[in-house]
Motif scaffolding. Structure first.
Motif, mmCIF file in Angstrom:
data_model
loop_
_atom_site.group_PDB
_atom_site.id
_atom_site.type_symbol
_atom_site.label_atom_id
_atom_site.label_comp_id
_atom_site.label_asym_id
_atom_site.label_seq_id
_atom_site.Cartn_x
_atom_site.Cartn_y
_atom_site.Cartn_z
ATOM 1 N N LEU A 1 0.832 -1.206 0.000
ATOM 2 C CA LEU A 1 0.000 0.000 0.000
ATOM 3 C C LEU A 1 0.866 1.255 0.000
ATOM 4 C CD1 LEU A 1 -2.760 -1.049 2.581
ATOM 5 C CD2 LEU A 1 -3.070 -0.706 0.128
ATOM 6 N N LYS A 2 1.956 1.230 0.749
ATOM 7 C CA LYS A 2 2.864 2.366 0.827
ATOM 8 C C LYS A 2 3.504 2.660 -0.533
ATOM 9 C CE LYS A 2 7.176 3.817 3.065
ATOM 10 N NZ LYS A 2 8.243 3.408 4.027
ATOM 11 N N ASN B 1 -0.760 2.872 6.756
ATOM 12 C CA ASN B 1 -0.929 1.757 5.818
ATOM 13 C C ASN B 1 -1.033 0.410 6.532
ATOM 14 O OD1 ASN B 1 -0.904 3.092 3.223
ATOM 15 N ND2 ASN B 1 1.258 3.528 3.572
ATOM 16 N N ASN C 1 5.076 3.645 8.935
ATOM 17 C CA ASN C 1 4.031 3.232 7.981
ATOM 18 C C ASN C 1 2.750 2.838 8.710
ATOM 19 O OD1 ASN C 1 3.160 2.769 5.313
ATOM 20 N ND2 ASN C 1 3.645 0.590 5.434
#
Length: 413
Positions: free
Chosen positions: A246-247, A289, A286
């Motif tokens: 997703l990142k 995410n 992160n």
């Protein structure tokens, strides 16, 4: 008492008839699909019985159970058939235990309905026909709750000791149950000193001994003390890798993304260290995410139907088969959605209200725990949620009875 026994036999008869009906309609005896996890359980059992090796993912107790035919020179096919027999015994036993536990809080009619509701939970029965641990685990879990319910009813500390002993033993079936032991000990913290002064303490010590054997064997073979490395593998390959995808705005491919491939080539000790370090990095850099990935997994686990139904094939070319598969998939999906959200709502209700019996609070805590832990993984349909289905049914019956009592009392006033 006679009615109680009669209802148990009637439930058993209905369960047996329903099982035979599904076997015939879905051509269960002709199915040949084998899940990857089933292959993993077979390999783990073969390692234990044929090589004397403890598997890195599957604790030795579940391998001991699954691989029993290998003790007599049985084939892989014998292991699969044995597993189905054991799973079905556990499924039938769970039906009766759901009835018995519900009977402790309600009348014969409502307890019977609780048993019926579990019988018609599609996925719980379909997964019983595969070499997987869910049926055994659900049976052991409901047995543990039956014991703790007996403790509440009799106040005999031996039942509580046996509950903890069983939960400890369950760690060697599915490591996910380890936190349940901690939660139960915290809940009964004032009773801890009494747990070791009864006959049930012997069972607790036996469970601890078996866990110690697992830990030392894993240390000797793989380099670190661990019940299993499956949790490390699951976190990194499903939740962490998905968050990283997703990142970086790339597609998540189960076990095939570059970081997952690199991770799988590491030694077991290195994997454990890498996963721990990665979790810290994800929280710091992160986090959003990571939460998104967790929510995606939760959505997937909650809104999908039974993969055990989806893999069924029309071996006999029956005209009705496609409709049957569609119907049971849709029904399992509906059951998953309804029971999951009902479980979340009822569990929160039981935990937040003061005037709720202790057993329902424990049920609620268990339901929320398993739902929360299941979202670490994904792509298994409703498989991770079928563990909570009997608990949610018990909560529905128990709280339904309490609601009727409060309504009756209000009218009398």
């Amino acid at each position: 008492m006679k009615l109680f026994v009669k209802n148990e036999w009637l439930l058993f008869g209905i369960a047996f008839f329903w099982m035979i009906t599904l076997v015939c309609i879905m051509q269960i005896m002709n199915q040949q699909y084998v899940f990857n996890d089933s292959k993993s359980y077979l390999f783990a059992a073969q390692q234990l019985y044929q090589e004397g090796i403890f598997n890195d993912h599957r604790p030795f107790l579940i391998n001991l159970i699954n691989g029993f035919p290998l003790l007599f020179g049985g084939s892989a096919d014998a292991v699969f058939k044995w597993a189905v027999a054991v799973n079905l015994c556990c499924w039938f036993s769970t039906v009766l235990l759901v009835y018995r536990i519900a009977k402790m809080h309600s009348d014969e009619k409502n307890a019977f309905i609780a048993g019926l509701l579990f019988i018609f939970c599609i996925s719980n029965l379909f997964f019983a026909f595969h070499l997987l641990s869910e049926s055994i685990f659900v049976f052991l879990l409901i047995s543990a709750f039956y014991l703790v319910q007996q403790y509440f009813n009799t106040n005999r500390i031996g039942y509580l000791s046996c509950t903890i002993a069983l939960l400890l033993l369950m760690v060697l079936v599915k490591p996910i149950s380890s936190e349940l032991v901690i939660l139960l000990l915290l809940y009964f913290i004032r009773k801890i000193k009494h747990l070791f002064w009864n006959r049930g303490a012997i069972l607790m010590l036996c469970s601890v001994l078996l866990i110690s054997i697992q830990l030392f064997a894993m240390k000797k073979q793989y380099g670190s003390y661990a019940i299993s490395y499956v949790n490390t593998f699951t976190y990194y390959n499903y939740l962490s890798t998905k968050a990283d995808c997703l990142k970086n705005n790339i597609e998540f491919k189960e076990g095939k993304n570059e970081r997952a491939v690199i991770f799988n080539e590491l030694s077991h000790s290195a994997q454990k260290s890498a996963a721990a370090a990665d979790f810290g990095q994800q929280l710091k850099h992160n986090f959003i995410n990571l939460i998104k990935a967790y929510c995606v997994n939760f959505y997937s686990n909650t809104t999908k139907g039974s993969v055990a139904v989806a893999v069924c094939e029309n071996k006999n070319q029956a005209n009705y088969y496609d409709f049957a598969v569609f119907f049971f998939k849709a029904l399992s999906k509906l059951q998953n959605i309804i029971l999951t959200f009902t479980g979340i709502l009822l569990s929160c209700y039981c935990l937040l209200r003061k005037k709720i019996v202790s057993s329902d609070k424990l049920l609620g805590a268990a339901v929320l725990y398993f739902i929360a832990m299941s979202a670490i993984s994904c792509n298994q349909g409703d498989r991770f949620h079928i563990v909570i289905f009997p608990f949610v049914i018990l909560l529905l019956v128990n709280q339904g009875i309490q609601l009727k009592k409060r309504t009756f009392f209000t009218r009398q006033m």
